[in-house]
Motif scaffolding. Structure first.
Motif, PDB file in Angstrom:
ATOM      1  N   THR A   1      -1.868   2.158  -4.925  1.00 28.54           N
ATOM      2  CA  THR A   1      -1.085   3.385  -4.794  1.00 28.54           C
ATOM      3  C   THR A   1      -1.905   4.642  -5.059  1.00 28.54           C
ATOM      4  O   THR A   1      -2.820   4.650  -5.896  1.00 28.54           O
ATOM      5  CB  THR A   1       0.120   3.363  -5.750  1.00 28.54           C
ATOM      6  OG1 THR A   1       0.878   4.577  -5.580  1.00 28.54           O
ATOM      7  CG2 THR A   1      -0.315   3.267  -7.214  1.00 28.54           C
ATOM      8  N   ASP A   2      -1.571   5.672  -4.327  1.00 29.21           N
ATOM      9  CA  ASP A   2      -2.099   7.005  -4.591  1.00 29.21           C
ATOM     10  C   ASP A   2      -1.349   7.580  -5.798  1.00 29.21           C
ATOM     11  O   ASP A   2      -0.283   7.074  -6.178  1.00 29.21           O
ATOM     12  CB  ASP A   2      -1.884   7.883  -3.349  1.00 29.21           C
ATOM     13  CG  ASP A   2      -2.639   9.203  -3.446  1.00 29.21           C
ATOM     14  OD1 ASP A   2      -3.483   9.349  -4.345  1.00 29.21           O
ATOM     15  OD2 ASP A   2      -2.368  10.082  -2.615  1.00 29.21           O
ATOM     16  N   ILE A   3      -1.910   8.624  -6.400  1.00 27.58           N
ATOM     17  CA  ILE A   3      -1.207   9.289  -7.498  1.00 27.58           C
ATOM     18  C   ILE A   3      -0.372  10.450  -6.985  1.00 27.58           C
ATOM     19  O   ILE A   3       0.830  10.523  -7.214  1.00 27.58           O
ATOM     20  CB  ILE A   3      -2.199   9.792  -8.572  1.00 27.58           C
ATOM     21  CG1 ILE A   3      -2.834   8.615  -9.312  1.00 27.58           C
ATOM     22  CG2 ILE A   3      -1.476  10.699  -9.579  1.00 27.58           C
ATOM     23  CD1 ILE A   3      -3.828   9.020 -10.383  1.00 27.58           C
ATOM     24  N   CYS A   4      -1.033  11.353  -6.276  1.00 28.35           N
ATOM     25  CA  CYS A   4      -0.348  12.580  -5.856  1.00 28.35           C
ATOM     26  C   CYS A   4       0.352  12.377  -4.512  1.00 28.35           C
ATOM     27  O   CYS A   4      -0.282  12.249  -3.468  1.00 28.35           O
ATOM     28  CB  CYS A   4      -1.353  13.729  -5.751  1.00 28.35           C
ATOM     29  SG  CYS A   4      -2.080  14.159  -7.339  1.00 28.35           S
ATOM     30  N   MET A   5       1.685  12.337  -4.595  1.00 26.64           N
ATOM     31  CA  MET A   5       2.515  12.210  -3.400  1.00 26.64           C
ATOM     32  C   MET A   5       3.719  13.121  -3.563  1.00 26.64           C
ATOM     33  O   MET A   5       4.112  13.427  -4.695  1.00 26.64           O
ATOM     34  CB  MET A   5       2.973  10.756  -3.220  1.00 26.64           C
ATOM     35  CG  MET A   5       1.864   9.774  -2.938  1.00 26.64           C
ATOM     36  SD  MET A   5       2.453   8.059  -2.757  1.00 26.64           S
ATOM     37  CE  MET A   5       2.794   7.642  -4.468  1.00 26.64           C
ATOM     38  N   PRO A   6       4.310  13.571  -2.452  1.00 23.27           N
ATOM     39  CA  PRO A   6       5.523  14.393  -2.566  1.00 23.27           C
ATOM     40  C   PRO A   6       6.625  13.642  -3.306  1.00 23.27           C
ATOM     41  O   PRO A   6       6.772  12.426  -3.169  1.00 23.27           O
ATOM     42  CB  PRO A   6       5.917  14.651  -1.108  1.00 23.27           C
ATOM     43  CG  PRO A   6       4.653  14.467  -0.329  1.00 23.27           C
ATOM     44  CD  PRO A   6       3.897  13.389  -1.052  1.00 23.27           C
TER      45      PRO A   6
ATOM     46  N   ALA B   1       6.657   7.027  -3.192  1.00 22.52           N
ATOM     47  CA  ALA B   1       6.951   6.182  -4.355  1.00 22.52           C
ATOM     48  C   ALA B   1       8.374   5.652  -4.282  1.00 22.52           C
ATOM     49  O   ALA B   1       8.638   4.495  -4.632  1.00 22.52           O
ATOM     50  CB  ALA B   1       6.740   6.985  -5.639  1.00 22.52           C
ATOM     51  N   GLU B   2       9.293   6.489  -3.814  1.00 19.55           N
ATOM     52  CA  GLU B   2      10.690   6.060  -3.699  1.00 19.55           C
ATOM     53  C   GLU B   2      10.819   4.890  -2.726  1.00 19.55           C
ATOM     54  O   GLU B   2      11.527   3.911  -2.989  1.00 19.55           O
ATOM     55  CB  GLU B   2      11.575   7.227  -3.241  1.00 19.55           C
ATOM     56  CG  GLU B   2      11.745   8.331  -4.270  1.00 19.55           C
ATOM     57  CD  GLU B   2      10.622   9.362  -4.241  1.00 19.55           C
ATOM     58  OE1 GLU B   2      10.696  10.352  -4.994  1.00 19.55           O
ATOM     59  OE2 GLU B   2       9.652   9.161  -3.466  1.00 19.55           O
TER      60      GLU B   2
ATOM     61  N   ILE C   1      -3.033   7.558   7.641  1.00 16.62           N
ATOM     62  CA  ILE C   1      -4.396   7.131   7.961  1.00 16.62           C
ATOM     63  C   ILE C   1      -5.019   6.365   6.796  1.00 16.62           C
ATOM     64  O   ILE C   1      -5.788   5.423   6.985  1.00 16.62           O
ATOM     65  CB  ILE C   1      -5.272   8.354   8.343  1.00 16.62           C
ATOM     66  CG1 ILE C   1      -6.601   7.869   8.910  1.00 16.62           C
ATOM     67  CG2 ILE C   1      -5.493   9.282   7.157  1.00 16.62           C
ATOM     68  CD1 ILE C   1      -7.423   8.972   9.550  1.00 16.62           C
ATOM     69  N   ILE C   2      -4.646   6.754   5.566  1.00 17.96           N
ATOM     70  CA  ILE C   2      -5.134   6.039   4.380  1.00 17.96           C
ATOM     71  C   ILE C   2      -4.518   4.652   4.327  1.00 17.96           C
ATOM     72  O   ILE C   2      -5.204   3.653   4.057  1.00 17.96           O
ATOM     73  CB  ILE C   2      -4.812   6.814   3.099  1.00 17.96           C
ATOM     74  CG1 ILE C   2      -5.497   8.191   3.095  1.00 17.96           C
ATOM     75  CG2 ILE C   2      -5.209   6.013   1.870  1.00 17.96           C
ATOM     76  CD1 ILE C   2      -7.002   8.122   3.045  1.00 17.96           C
ATOM     77  N   ARG C   3      -3.227   4.575   4.599  1.00 19.18           N
ATOM     78  CA  ARG C   3      -2.560   3.267   4.570  1.00 19.18           C
ATOM     79  C   ARG C   3      -3.163   2.325   5.602  1.00 19.18           C
ATOM     80  O   ARG C   3      -3.439   1.158   5.315  1.00 19.18           O
ATOM     81  CB  ARG C   3      -1.051   3.428   4.818  1.00 19.18           C
ATOM     82  CG  ARG C   3      -0.331   4.237   3.751  1.00 19.18           C
ATOM     83  CD  ARG C   3       1.179   4.022   3.826  1.00 19.18           C
ATOM     84  NE  ARG C   3       1.743   4.292   5.133  1.00 19.18           N
ATOM     85  CZ  ARG C   3       2.146   5.488   5.553  1.00 19.18           C
ATOM     86  NH1 ARG C   3       2.051   6.539   4.762  1.00 19.18           N
ATOM     87  NH2 ARG C   3       2.669   5.637   6.757  1.00 19.18           N
TER      88      ARG C   3
ATOM     89  N   ILE D   1       0.865  -1.186   0.000  1.00 23.91           N
ATOM     90  CA  ILE D   1       0.000   0.000   0.000  1.00 23.91           C
ATOM     91  C   ILE D   1       0.897   1.230   0.000  1.00 23.91           C
ATOM     92  O   ILE D   1       1.735   1.399   0.887  1.00 23.91           O
ATOM     93  CB  ILE D   1      -0.919   0.015   1.236  1.00 23.91           C
ATOM     94  CG1 ILE D   1      -1.795  -1.245   1.250  1.00 23.91           C
ATOM     95  CG2 ILE D   1      -1.779   1.265   1.250  1.00 23.91           C
ATOM     96  CD1 ILE D   1      -2.544  -1.457   2.555  1.00 23.91           C
ATOM     97  N   VAL D   2       0.730   2.085  -1.004  1.00 22.24           N
ATOM     98  CA  VAL D   2       1.597   3.254  -1.159  1.00 22.24           C
ATOM     99  C   VAL D   2       0.751   4.522  -1.071  1.00 22.24           C
ATOM    100  O   VAL D   2      -0.098   4.783  -1.931  1.00 22.24           O
ATOM    101  CB  VAL D   2       2.338   3.224  -2.527  1.00 22.24           C
ATOM    102  CG1 VAL D   2       3.369   4.344  -2.575  1.00 22.24           C
ATOM    103  CG2 VAL D   2       2.984   1.870  -2.753  1.00 22.24           C
ATOM    104  N   ASP D   3       0.983   5.300  -0.014  1.00 22.49           N
ATOM    105  CA  ASP D   3       0.256   6.558   0.176  1.00 22.49           C
ATOM    106  C   ASP D   3       1.019   7.382   1.192  1.00 22.49           C
ATOM    107  O   ASP D   3       1.532   6.830   2.168  1.00 22.49           O
ATOM    108  CB  ASP D   3      -1.181   6.290   0.658  1.00 22.49           C
ATOM    109  CG  ASP D   3      -2.096   7.482   0.429  1.00 22.49           C
ATOM    110  OD1 ASP D   3      -1.822   8.570   0.994  1.00 22.49           O
ATOM    111  OD2 ASP D   3      -3.085   7.333  -0.312  1.00 22.49           O
TER     112      ASP D   3
END
Length: 200
Positions: free
Chosen positions: A54-59, A37-38, A12-14, A6-8
């Protein structure tokens, strides 16, 4: 049997995704998390991952760029993209990457569970097909090896036809201009008294 990631960037989402899905009953023995993502790419380098949510928008690197890199490294990986942005451009980019599953936050628990169950069934089917193909290749290789050994015995006895020689060349990879000969050797172990006593 399977591993999910799980990538976020939101913890809390994870945690929510980890808790809402009955992972064990779906066949997942491990569910890992990554806050970027890294970090997700590092996880996939050290662990075989079968499914990524995975989420799309991440730092830093976004989820779509991570998806592009993962598909190059592990073409068979299943990826579900989850985003809070109902943006047609994201859907277009997902389709261009070959991502089949794009969900909008907040994610419906039953919908995601059904999707994961369907993906698991796909993986099981592919795994069974892969095992069957692997067994078929093993049997074919064994059959070819036994045929080659039989033909080499015939060659050693001087009872090898021109067609048999051609088969030997094809099975052994010997080129046409090379000469083929066979030598039958009795193993030195047969000279051993203990071997002779138990040879039957």
């Amino acid at each position: 049997m399977y591993c999910a990631l799980i990538v976020d960037d939101e913890s809390i989402i994870r945690r929510g995704l980890r808790c809402m899905i009955p992972w064990a009953s779906l066949g997942f023995t491990e569910v890992r998390e990554a806050a970027s993502a890294e970090a997700a790419l590092r996880v996939t380098e050290e662990t075989r991952v079968d499914l990524i949510i995975t989420d799309i928008c991440m730092p830093g690197m976004d989820g779509l760029e991570m998806t592009r890199r993962l598909q190059a490294l592990q073409p068979g990986i299943r990826i579900v993209v989850v985003t809070g942005y109902d943006n047609f451009q994201y859907a277009q980019r997902c389709c261009a990457l070959g991502v089949k599953h794009l969900l909008i936050k907040p994610v419906d628990e039953s919908e995601l569970t059904r999707l994961i169950a369907a993906l698991v069934e796909e993986m099981r089917t592919e795994g069974s097909r892969g095992l069957r193909e692997q067994e078929a290749r093993r049997r074919a290789e064994l059959s070819q090896r036994m045929l080659l050994e039989s033909l080499m015995v015939s060659l050693a006895k001087g009872a090898c036809s021109r067609e048999d020689l051609a088969t030997i060349q094809n099975l052994s990879g010997i080129e046409g201009q090379e000469k083929v000969c066979a030598l039958a050797l009795r193993p030195a172990i047969e000279l051993n008294a203990e071997w002779r006593a138990h040879r039957t």
